[in-house]
Design an enzyme around this catalytic site. Structure first.
Site, PDB file in Angstrom:
ATOM      1  N   ASP A 122      44.590  33.168  43.147  1.00 54.75           N
ATOM      2  CA  ASP A 122      43.317  33.732  43.606  1.00 54.75           C
ATOM      3  C   ASP A 122      42.227  32.661  43.734  1.00 54.75           C
ATOM      4  OD1 ASP A 122      44.392  36.279  43.604  1.00 54.75           O
ATOM      5  OD2 ASP A 122      43.474  36.880  41.707  1.00 54.75           O
ATOM      6  N   HIS A 156      52.149  34.533  41.494  1.00 54.63           N
ATOM      7  CA  HIS A 156      50.778  35.013  41.676  1.00 54.63           C
ATOM      8  C   HIS A 156      49.835  34.347  40.669  1.00 54.63           C
ATOM      9  CE1 HIS A 156      47.768  37.534  43.427  1.00 54.63           C
ATOM     10  NE2 HIS A 156      47.406  37.990  42.251  1.00 54.63           N
ATOM     11  N   LYS A 157      50.240  34.306  39.421  1.00 54.74           N
ATOM     12  CA  LYS A 157      49.497  33.605  38.372  1.00 54.74           C
ATOM     13  C   LYS A 157      50.506  33.122  37.329  1.00 54.74           C
ATOM     14  CE  LYS A 157      45.447  36.717  38.633  1.00 54.74           C
ATOM     15  NZ  LYS A 157      44.539  37.594  37.863  1.00 54.74           N
ATOM     16  N   ASP A 193      48.836  40.044  47.801  1.00 50.47           N
ATOM     17  CA  ASP A 193      47.494  39.482  47.692  1.00 50.47           C
ATOM     18  C   ASP A 193      47.516  37.950  47.783  1.00 50.47           C
ATOM     19  OD1 ASP A 193      48.135  41.834  46.219  1.00 50.47           O
ATOM     20  OD2 ASP A 193      46.245  41.801  45.156  1.00 50.47           O
ATOM     21  N   ARG A 197      45.306  47.989  50.222  1.00 47.13           N
ATOM     22  CA  ARG A 197      44.586  46.718  50.163  1.00 47.13           C
ATOM     23  C   ARG A 197      45.553  45.533  50.087  1.00 47.13           C
ATOM     24  NH1 ARG A 197      39.998  47.248  46.870  1.00 47.13           N
ATOM     25  NH2 ARG A 197      40.747  46.253  44.989  1.00 47.13           N
TER      26      ARG A 197
END
Length: 417
Positions: free
Chosen positions: A128, A172-173, A183, A257
């Site tokens: 992110d 993702h992380k 995302d 989303r």
């Protein structure tokens, strides 16, 4: 002598009370005048296009860009990158310095003279945190300030060291091992592509663009549902998560989303991806496949999309703003850039009208509010998010979440409304 003295005292008391009352009334009148002046100062003209009306509304809600997402102190966050991308495009279109100044103030606050990014911690390996680097790429292009280049290089180094799945997909992380989320494609790949186009040459550029294409190939391979054409929110290579299907590793539902992040990632990466690269056609094909599915699941009455994309008006489901705005932006941009057939512009326009009709509220002073935005949703973590239908429809809903307002600005610019 006593009586006149008493009269004088009462008179003085009366004068004092009157004076206090008069002072209070004066103060109240001044405060009211100040509030009225403020109200007048913040009036947003209704004859502006929706992109500017929303941008000015965001500036009133969040006078400093670091406050986006309701932050009370400066924090490096992907939401700022999302909204400020809208401001960048708005400035390019209008030439109004107020929009550029808003972006520049963010850079001035978040990056110090040594090029260090406030609150950023590479060791967390959170994909992110790459996204707001796009703001720094723009500021470096505009100003040439070396502190921005230093910060940009720090973010690029994260990608070199970022943990990956066995197939090469970015986790993702760090705290979500072996997992790719939709995302993450938006969070990392547009920055990666723009950096590569700007700074890399020859073999280094080829290697980087191959790697960018690989991220999309991996998510298509592991997350796409052949029946619906939609992609699941997350994929766990290890199959250890409670939310992961033991056979496929995918999470159980389609979240609008997450699909919106993916759609935006595709159209934005293509801005910087070489047309003659062998994978360019693959990226366009992925976008076309997704566009077919999005058109299929668009609500026929409102033109919007539901929080859980394929579940229609099932009890608890609702027409959600951020996913809808992301789809509208991606479809409209895809048509404009020639990636999608012209017919998808009708899908985008219908969706946009649905946003205006059902999700936009305008205050007396012209401030624009976007309603029905899912505040946040994820997988795993603590407390544990299990990815069930009940989980997605019961997450907090709020107005003016930047994950909705940012895409609304971008969608409005695409449709020039």
């Amino acid at each position: 002598m006593i009586k006149p003295l008493k009269i004088t005292f009462l008179s003085l008391l009366s004068i004092t009370v009157f004076s206090c009352k008069s002072g209070e009334e004066k103060k109240e009148a001044q405060e009211k005048s100040k509030q009225e002046s403020k109200q007048e100062a913040y009036t947003i003209p209704k004859n502006l296009k929706w992109s500017e009306r929303m941008a000015l509304s965001e500036m009133e809600r969040f006078p400093e860009a670091w406050q986006l997402d309701f932050h009370t102190k400066p924090k490096w966050s992907y939401t700022q990158g999302l909204v400020l991308k809208g401001f960048e495009e708005l400035y390019k279109k209008t030439g109004k310095e107020t929009y550029y100044d808003y972006i520049k103030a963010f850079g001035d606050t978040m990056v110090n003279a040594r090029g260090e990014i406030l609150t950023y911690d590479m060791q967390k390996y959170n994909i992110d945190m790459i996204n707001p680097g796009r703001v720094l790429l723009y500021l470096y292009e505009k100003t040439g300030e070396e502190r921005y280049r230093t910060a940009i290089e720090t973010l690029r180094q994260q990608l070199d060291k970022h943990p990956r799945t066995s197939g090469g997909g970015f986790w993702h992380k760090k705290i979500y091992p072996s997992q790719m989320w939709l995302d993450g494609l938006y969070m990392g790949q547009p920055f990666y592509a723009e950096y590569t186009r700007t700074f890399d040459k020859g073999e280094a550029a080829k290697k980087a663009f191959d790697d960018i294409a690989l991220q999309f190939q991996q998510i298509q391979q592991h997350s796409r549902d052949e029946k619906t054409g939609l992609l699941y929110h997350g994929w766990d290579e290890s199959r250890k998560q409670q939310w992961a299907d033991k056979k496929t590793g995918t999470s159980p539902h389609f979240w609008s989303r997450a699909l919106g992040w993916y759609a935006m990632a595709l159209v934005d990466v293509l801005d910087d991806f070489p047309e003659d690269h062998p994978a360019s056609k693959d990226l366009i094909r992925y976008l076309n496949q997704l566009a077919v599915a999005l058109a299929d699941f668009q609500d026929k009455d409102s033109g919007l999309w539901y929080q859980v994309t394929d579940q229609g008006d099932r009890e608890g489901n609702y027409l959600e703003a951020s996913g809808s705005c992301m789809f509208i932006y991606s479809l409209a941009k895809g048509v404009r850039k020639g990636y999608l057939p012209q017919s998808y512009m009708d899908v985008a326009k219908k969706g946009y009208q649905g946003v205006l009709d059902h999700l936009i509220e305008v205050e007396d002073n012209g401030v624009v509010n976007l309603t029905q935005v899912c505040a946040v949703a994820g997988l795993g973590g603590n407390p544990y998010r299990d990815g069930t239908y009940e989980y997605y429809v019961n997450e907090k809903i709020r107005s003016n979440d930047p994950k909705g307002t940012g895409p609304f600005i971008l969608a409005s610019l695409e449709l020039d409304q």
